[in-house]
Design a protein around this motif. Sequence first.
Motif, PDB file in Angstrom:
ATOM      1  N   LYS A 128       0.839  -1.189   0.000  1.00  0.00           N
ATOM      2  CA  LYS A 128       0.000   0.000   0.000  1.00  0.00           C
ATOM      3  C   LYS A 128       0.882   1.250   0.000  1.00  0.00           C
ATOM      4  O   LYS A 128       1.986   1.245   0.555  1.00  0.00           O
ATOM      5  CB  LYS A 128      -0.910   0.030   1.227  1.00  0.00           C
ATOM      6  CG  LYS A 128      -2.006  -1.024   1.208  1.00  0.00           C
ATOM      7  CD  LYS A 128      -2.954  -0.842   2.394  1.00  0.00           C
ATOM      8  CE  LYS A 128      -4.127  -1.804   2.322  1.00  0.00           C
ATOM      9  NZ  LYS A 128      -5.081  -1.605   3.432  1.00  0.00           N
ATOM     10  N   ASP A 129       0.358   2.327  -0.597  1.00  0.00           N
ATOM     11  CA  ASP A 129       1.098   3.587  -0.557  1.00  0.00           C
ATOM     12  C   ASP A 129       0.785   4.321   0.737  1.00  0.00           C
ATOM     13  O   ASP A 129       0.048   3.817   1.599  1.00  0.00           O
ATOM     14  CB  ASP A 129       0.790   4.441  -1.792  1.00  0.00           C
ATOM     15  CG  ASP A 129      -0.671   4.876  -1.865  1.00  0.00           C
ATOM     16  OD1 ASP A 129      -1.404   4.745  -0.856  1.00  0.00           O
ATOM     17  OD2 ASP A 129      -1.093   5.348  -2.937  1.00  0.00           O
ATOM     18  N   GLU A 130       1.342   5.519   0.906  1.00  0.00           N
ATOM     19  CA  GLU A 130       1.183   6.238   2.159  1.00  0.00           C
ATOM     20  C   GLU A 130      -0.250   6.689   2.417  1.00  0.00           C
ATOM     21  O   GLU A 130      -0.599   7.093   3.528  1.00  0.00           O
ATOM     22  CB  GLU A 130       2.115   7.456   2.189  1.00  0.00           C
ATOM     23  CG  GLU A 130       1.899   8.446   1.063  1.00  0.00           C
ATOM     24  CD  GLU A 130       2.912   9.575   1.105  1.00  0.00           C
ATOM     25  OE1 GLU A 130       3.230  10.056   2.215  1.00  0.00           O
ATOM     26  OE2 GLU A 130       3.408   9.960   0.031  1.00  0.00           O
ATOM     27  N   TYR A 131      -1.108   6.611   1.411  1.00  0.00           N
ATOM     28  CA  TYR A 131      -2.513   6.982   1.568  1.00  0.00           C
ATOM     29  C   TYR A 131      -3.404   5.765   1.821  1.00  0.00           C
ATOM     30  O   TYR A 131      -4.633   5.885   1.876  1.00  0.00           O
ATOM     31  CB  TYR A 131      -3.004   7.735   0.332  1.00  0.00           C
ATOM     32  CG  TYR A 131      -2.161   8.943   0.008  1.00  0.00           C
ATOM     33  CD1 TYR A 131      -2.225  10.095   0.781  1.00  0.00           C
ATOM     34  CD2 TYR A 131      -1.259   8.913  -1.066  1.00  0.00           C
ATOM     35  CE1 TYR A 131      -1.431  11.201   0.497  1.00  0.00           C
ATOM     36  CE2 TYR A 131      -0.470  10.014  -1.367  1.00  0.00           C
ATOM     37  CZ  TYR A 131      -0.563  11.151  -0.578  1.00  0.00           C
ATOM     38  OH  TYR A 131       0.220  12.243  -0.866  1.00  0.00           O
ATOM     39  N   GLY A 132      -2.789   4.582   1.950  1.00  0.00           N
ATOM     40  CA  GLY A 132      -3.545   3.381   2.221  1.00  0.00           C
ATOM     41  C   GLY A 132      -4.146   2.733   0.996  1.00  0.00           C
ATOM     42  O   GLY A 132      -4.985   1.829   1.118  1.00  0.00           O
ATOM     43  N   ILE A 133      -3.755   3.156  -0.187  1.00  0.00           N
ATOM     44  CA  ILE A 133      -4.273   2.587  -1.427  1.00  0.00           C
ATOM     45  C   ILE A 133      -3.406   1.394  -1.825  1.00  0.00           C
ATOM     46  O   ILE A 133      -2.172   1.485  -1.848  1.00  0.00           O
ATOM     47  CB  ILE A 133      -4.293   3.632  -2.556  1.00  0.00           C
ATOM     48  CG1 ILE A 133      -5.210   4.802  -2.161  1.00  0.00           C
ATOM     49  CG2 ILE A 133      -4.759   3.015  -3.864  1.00  0.00           C
ATOM     50  CD1 ILE A 133      -5.178   5.953  -3.145  1.00  0.00           C
ATOM     51  N   GLY A 142       8.273   6.827  -3.490  1.00  0.00           N
ATOM     52  CA  GLY A 142       7.280   7.136  -2.470  1.00  0.00           C
ATOM     53  C   GLY A 142       7.441   6.267  -1.243  1.00  0.00           C
ATOM     54  O   GLY A 142       8.348   5.436  -1.143  1.00  0.00           O
ATOM     55  N   LYS A 143       6.505   6.465  -0.290  1.00  0.00           N
ATOM     56  CA  LYS A 143       6.481   5.702   0.951  1.00  0.00           C
ATOM     57  C   LYS A 143       5.439   4.591   0.831  1.00  0.00           C
ATOM     58  O   LYS A 143       4.316   4.835   0.388  1.00  0.00           O
ATOM     59  CB  LYS A 143       6.152   6.606   2.143  1.00  0.00           C
ATOM     60  CG  LYS A 143       7.178   7.698   2.385  1.00  0.00           C
ATOM     61  CD  LYS A 143       6.771   8.572   3.563  1.00  0.00           C
ATOM     62  CE  LYS A 143       7.794   9.673   3.808  1.00  0.00           C
ATOM     63  NZ  LYS A 143       7.399  10.554   4.941  1.00  0.00           N
ATOM     64  N   TYR A 144       5.809   3.400   1.283  1.00  0.00           N
ATOM     65  CA  TYR A 144       4.932   2.245   1.136  1.00  0.00           C
ATOM     66  C   TYR A 144       4.910   1.428   2.426  1.00  0.00           C
ATOM     67  O   TYR A 144       5.774   1.558   3.295  1.00  0.00           O
ATOM     68  CB  TYR A 144       5.400   1.351  -0.017  1.00  0.00           C
ATOM     69  CG  TYR A 144       5.370   2.019  -1.370  1.00  0.00           C
ATOM     70  CD1 TYR A 144       4.214   1.999  -2.152  1.00  0.00           C
ATOM     71  CD2 TYR A 144       6.496   2.676  -1.875  1.00  0.00           C
ATOM     72  CE1 TYR A 144       4.179   2.609  -3.392  1.00  0.00           C
ATOM     73  CE2 TYR A 144       6.471   3.295  -3.115  1.00  0.00           C
ATOM     74  CZ  TYR A 144       5.309   3.255  -3.867  1.00  0.00           C
ATOM     75  OH  TYR A 144       5.280   3.873  -5.107  1.00  0.00           O
TER      76      TYR A 144
END
Length: 707
Positions: free
Chosen positions: A486-491, A528-530
């Motif tokens: 998941k990415d930092e937005y929870g997707i 990005g952050k994961y």
Amino acid sequence: MTTQKDMSLMMRRSAMTAIALVCLVAAGGAQAPVPAPAAPPQGQQPAAVFKGSTRLVVQNVYVKDKEGRPIQGLTEKDFVVFEDNQRQELAFVEFQRIVEDPIVDVPDAAPADNAAGAQRVANVEIATPPSGSIKYQNRRLIVFYFDQSSMPLADQLRSYENARKYLDKQMTTSDMVAVMSFQNGILRVRQDFTSNRAALREVIDVLQIGDDLNSDGIPDASDSGGGGDAEFNIFNTDRQLSALQAAVGMLRGLAEQKTLMYFGSGMRLNGNDNQAQLSATTNAAIKANVTINPIDARGLTASAPLGDATRAGGGNAGSLFGATNVAGTSQASQDTLFALAKDTGGTAMFDSNDLAAGITRAARAVTDYYVVAYYSNRTELDGKYRRVRVEVPQQKDAQLAYRQGYFADKTFANFNNADRERQLEEAFRLEDPITEITIAMELNYFALSRAEYYVPVSMKIPGSELNLARSRGAARTNIDFIGEIKDEYGITIQNIRDSISVRLSDADAEQLARRPIQYENGYVLLPGKYMIKVLARDATTGRIGTFQTPFVVPNLVRQAQQLPISSVVLSSQRVALGDELFTVRQEADVAALNPLAFDGQKLLPSVTRVFSSSRELYVYLEAYQRGAATMRPLVAVLSLYQGDKNVFQTAPLPVVGGMDLKSKAVPVRFSVPLEVIEPGRYECQITVLEPETGKAAFWRMPLAVVP
């Protein structure tokens, strides 16, 4: 004739009998069978019987007035308990009075004879209460837990000295102390709860002197290039946390509040370490009514302004370009311990040479409290979080302290093939992770273009896990994997769903006993952050392991001052393509992106960072020369540090590989024979220089060399 008082007493004793049999302290404990009650004497009414199907939850509740003084004299009628906003039926309320009187200086009872001392210390268990009683009424239960796997000798001696200091000078008449130790991957109970100071001193003396159970050494090498299953014990924080989880599990059968004093020299949980195991340990402590109180055995320490030899690459690179990083590794290694203390209600003692003061502070936090037990009307084993609220309506100004909730247990039935997929998905969604299988993971990143990165994922599972499946007569077993990124937005960016089949013949089992299971896959991600979470299940035994960790894919285009490089892969194994163990089959276009495969061979990341001195250490990374039309010369150097001492360094190695015109990547490959390196733990630094531009890149990671 039976009086009302006699009837009340009989009902209370019957309730206590049922409580002792099902008292697993925390909610969601396994159901305990209750034996049939004895027939009452002729002429008496049968006493009340509490059925074994009832689930018992025990809360330790501190009730204090405005001045912070314990409120005494409350009974079952004074308490109201809600679980998920539903009022619960109380089983009993017991007051625990903790007296702070010092022990009178009189001779202690004699301990066991010295000849049997080591054997006595070896075969100890935490005794659970007999049926019908709480074992330690009005006692403060303290556990001395020595994590010898994390402490060098000097820190061990300091922790033993201060433990003795507490026993001699601060121990009170209410204190009962148990002793546990963890080393070489093994957790042992050295002493059950006792107030006998002489016996406790003897146990600590045995730990300090050492015995055959307390040997310190480097695991033997194996064909894996490390130490077989033993390699998981060196840098794997999971094993430390898992041992803590097992320790609090031993204490779960005691209804009283337990205070665990963790003596260690830090516990690093960063990078690619397992956050799932941290959550599992915390949740287990909450269920068992155990507070974890870390005490940093290193005492008062100081670090150099630019960090010590265990700092990662960014700080070292920054020092060359005027940047400073004053945060030492001491703080990083304390963060996990602070989280354990905070989340379990304990206190932490850092940066102090008086470790006994930390023991005293944590012990004195346990004052008079009430043991409040109720039968939860939520009987489903769904693994979900249950919120608990305790009220004392008649004491409107009272201040209450108690755990705010718990995770219920989750049990899986013996599913058929059609149901196993659902089981795996249910286990994956649990908020309380299942960590029965040890998993080590390594994630790397390599630039494919200015915007895309290839992220290979490597996981290791101890080969002993397969021995459990083989012991059940299975000819082969499947290891099922389910996960997501998941990415930092929870997707959810990537889904993981794989299965590997492992043969369990005699020849294969012998090999796997020395060679952990290694699973690999790879994904294309943007910078990005994961967060990655993966669950592995042994289909034969049903055992499950969970690995969860955040990771970052950096945007190397933004690095201007230093030379951009990929992550660094250390390995001692190169295998022919197609011969690697358990590499999941990928689409051809994705598999072709893996830079670890070249010249018909594939480099297998070490994951556990443990290497045999009989093999070579292979190093691979990529340097990126943005804007260059042709490759600029590069030089690479490998250095090994112990503390602040440089104990080994290669001569500058010229990089002769060509540059990829699309990604501008220059592969850096070299190997170092480890036969000239003494077995031990080191900090490995890789330095890459670009003489033409004066740019450099640094990378650091701990590793261990074994015989």
